[in-house]
Structure formats: C-alpha cells, structure tokens
Design a protein around this motif. Sequence first.
Motif, mmCIF file in Angstrom:
data_model
loop_
_atom_site.group_PDB
_atom_site.id
_atom_site.type_symbol
_atom_site.label_atom_id
_atom_site.label_comp_id
_atom_site.label_asym_id
_atom_site.label_seq_id
_atom_site.Cartn_x
_atom_site.Cartn_y
_atom_site.Cartn_z
ATOM 1 N N LYS A 46 0.902 -1.271 -0.092
ATOM 2 C CA LYS A 46 0.016 0.001 0.102
ATOM 3 C C LYS A 46 1.037 1.310 0.041
ATOM 4 O O LYS A 46 1.846 1.399 0.810
ATOM 5 N N ARG A 47 0.512 2.286 -1.014
ATOM 6 C CA ARG A 47 1.477 3.465 -0.998
ATOM 7 C C ARG A 47 0.489 4.674 -0.477
ATOM 8 O O ARG A 47 -0.579 4.560 -0.385
ATOM 9 N N SER A 48 1.282 5.593 -0.039
ATOM 10 C CA SER A 48 0.740 6.839 0.359
ATOM 11 C C SER A 48 0.198 7.585 -0.704
ATOM 12 O O SER A 48 0.606 7.643 -1.955
ATOM 13 N N ARG A 103 -3.517 9.592 -2.628
ATOM 14 C CA ARG A 103 -4.681 9.000 -2.817
ATOM 15 C C ARG A 103 -4.741 8.610 -4.300
ATOM 16 O O ARG A 103 -4.119 9.597 -5.222
ATOM 17 N N ARG A 104 -5.746 7.686 -4.854
ATOM 18 C CA ARG A 104 -5.717 7.586 -6.205
ATOM 19 C C ARG A 104 -7.081 7.247 -6.608
ATOM 20 O O ARG A 104 -7.764 6.509 -6.027
ATOM 21 N N GLU A 119 2.155 0.343 -10.591
ATOM 22 C CA GLU A 119 2.677 0.805 -9.157
ATOM 23 C C GLU A 119 3.727 2.071 -9.430
ATOM 24 O O GLU A 119 3.456 3.052 -8.833
ATOM 25 N N HIS A 177 -5.100 -3.552 -10.079
ATOM 26 C CA HIS A 177 -4.263 -4.197 -9.038
ATOM 27 C C HIS A 177 -3.129 -3.217 -8.701
ATOM 28 O O HIS A 177 -2.815 -2.915 -7.339
ATOM 29 N N GLN A 203 -3.952 0.631 -7.406
ATOM 30 C CA GLN A 203 -4.451 0.357 -5.978
ATOM 31 C C GLN A 203 -5.455 1.689 -5.575
ATOM 32 O O GLN A 203 -5.408 2.186 -4.798
ATOM 33 N N ASP A 215 -8.319 4.270 -4.579
ATOM 34 C CA ASP A 215 -9.053 4.585 -3.555
ATOM 35 C C ASP A 215 -10.571 4.759 -3.998
ATOM 36 O O ASP A 215 -11.530 4.455 -3.455
ATOM 37 N N THR A 236 -6.089 -5.638 -3.586
ATOM 38 C CA THR A 236 -5.107 -4.561 -3.165
ATOM 39 C C THR A 236 -5.505 -3.249 -2.326
ATOM 40 O O THR A 236 -4.455 -2.646 -1.926
ATOM 41 N N ASN A 237 -6.632 -3.013 -2.542
ATOM 42 C CA ASN A 237 -7.295 -1.843 -1.502
ATOM 43 C C ASN A 237 -8.427 -2.365 -1.270
ATOM 44 O O ASN A 237 -9.448 -1.935 -1.915
ATOM 45 N N ILE A 251 -11.480 0.312 -1.568
ATOM 46 C CA ILE A 251 -11.924 1.010 -2.687
ATOM 47 C C ILE A 251 -13.584 1.283 -2.898
ATOM 48 O O ILE A 251 -14.320 0.446 -2.276
#
Length: 346
Positions: A147-149, A151-152, A214, A248, A251, A253, A291-292, A295
């Motif tokens: 998990k990355r910092s 927002r997406r 990613e 995937h 990831q 949000d 992966t999130n 979501i």
Amino acid sequence: MPNAVPALREAEPLPQPYLLFLGDVTEPGYAKTAFGLRDWAGERCVGEYACKGATVTTGLPFLSPPQARMLGARSMVIGIANPGGRIPANWIPLLLDALHAGLDLIGGMHARLAEIEPLRNAAVVHGRQLIDVREPPTGLPVASGRKRSGRRLLTIGTDCALGKKYTALSLARAFASRRVDVDFRASGQTGILIAGGGVPMDAVVVDFAAGAAEMLSPDADAGHWDVIEGQGSLSHPAYAGVSLALLHGSQPDVIVVCHEHGRERMLGHSHFALPSVEDTIDLALRLGARTNPAIRCAGVSLNTGALDAAAAREAIEATATRLGLPVADPMRGGEAFDRLVDACLA
C-alpha cells in the motif's frame, strides 16, 4: 477546448506542432489518438493528413506534409489506435511524404517505426527522427502489492474507446481548479502525447504490468491525488489483462466507471455484448479490493456525445436515479459533473 492538464512531466519534449495522420480509418473509435490531441492539445496541432478512402476527420484543415511544414509543423503523429497496433503497407508512402517534407514521425503503435526499413532509410537520408512513444521504461518491477501513500483514482470502462482518458483528464483539471494537488497519470499512447510522460501499459510484458502501474503512481503526500487513465475493460475478451493489471497495481481509493450511452456491443468484437454498468462496478470493486480493501465507486461518467442536450440530460438523470450514484458527462460539465467531482473527493 480543454487545457491546463495537470501532469507529471517525465519525457523530453516532443517535436511540435503536430500534423495528425488519420491513415485510412473509417471507424472514429480507432482515431482516438487524433481526437485526443485535437481536444486536449489543440494548440499543438496544425492540421490533418490521410489516405484516400479515409472517412474520419478531426475537423482540422487537410494539409499535405509540405503545407504543414510551411505552417510550422515539426512532426507528423500517427493518430490511429487500430487493433493490433499495425502500420499497413498503404500508409508507408504517406509516412515517407512526411519525412521527405522535413517532418519527424511520432508513432504510438505496437509496430515500431524504426523497424520499417523504408522509413528507417528515409529518416537517415533526411536527418529526421522516428519516435515511438509506446515504449515502456526499462527495469520495471514485479508488483509488490504494498500500500502506497497518497490518494488514487482510476477510470474503469465497460468497453474500449468510450471516454476513460477524457474522464481522467477532466477530473484532474477539476481537482486542480479546486486547488487539490493532482497529477494526471497517462497509461496509453494518446495520454502520453498529451501529458508528456507516462507508461504505455499495453506494451509492458504481462508479468510486470501491475508493477508498472505501481511505478506510474508512486508514494505521494497524503493529500496528493493521482488520477490514472484507465485502459480496456475488465470484461473485454482481448484487453481485460491490461485493465486488471492497472486495477491491482494502481490500488485506487476511488473508481469512476465510464460508459457510452446506447453502446450495446464490444468495439471490434461485436459478437460480445457489453456488460452493464452495475456489473462493471461490482466486478471492479471485487477485484480491486484485493490490493485496496477500501476501494469505492464515486460515480459514473456517461458519454452522451451522440445525444442532444435535452436527451443527454434525461439519460444522465435516469442513470443516476437507477444507480443511486452521481452520473455526469464530463465534456458537458455543469452541476452533474460538480456532483461527481464532490463524490470523488469526499
């Protein structure tokens, strides 16, 4: 026309302005690169050029390569995204015309310009560049799932060529207008040409595709948004793989599902029916939760380009009522689009 697209600039500037090449295309959906450049980088386009028999036009002036060169063009862009990314033999004389006129060639096809001997030889003779933007970066990692910092947001489609890129560009611009820290992340050749950088996801070896996604949207500040251009469709018989890798690896949000009002069959695969918007939302949320787990679907981008204003408003309102979600056509804007933006940022 839209402008001021937030983007991460990763590549050397391409030779501009552009002459847009439409090949011999008769299906507007396959000319999405030309239309994307016209709509989002219109100030960089001087005209269009095409083979005899082409029936699709961007509405820009028809110019021969020498005429375009006289008007300041520095390159001709292949504005087609046809099945398989082919460069047919009947295009070669027209591509040679551009090189002879002093224009560089820019391609976004799976076929590489430099691998076509007549083009390669002519480029050497005339001192021109052959530039392929559908070239993935080297050293791509296998996805970690970490998990990355930041927002997406990822745009998801019920099919190909129905508005995922335009939706992502419109949302990124809307976020920026609200002073949100945002980048548009391009995942296809047209988006890369517009933004100046990105990863051509459908040119990545499949084992590294989620890892490429990613890398496309790295760690960022907590308040930063990456708005990621979607590709293909999770239900497409040919292109679902790239869609799943993006889902995937990015990831998201938030997802926004894109659909063209009235389209019932898959583009280029008419023996397959389109999935419903409801099924697409359900499938994307179930697969994306891998992966999130957080979501969510903020709403639907409905392409109503074939409708007049009154019919479009009726279609948007009816779809919103049926789904219980914000629905808007980003190209029409208005209060419906504001509600969709609100829901994305909520």
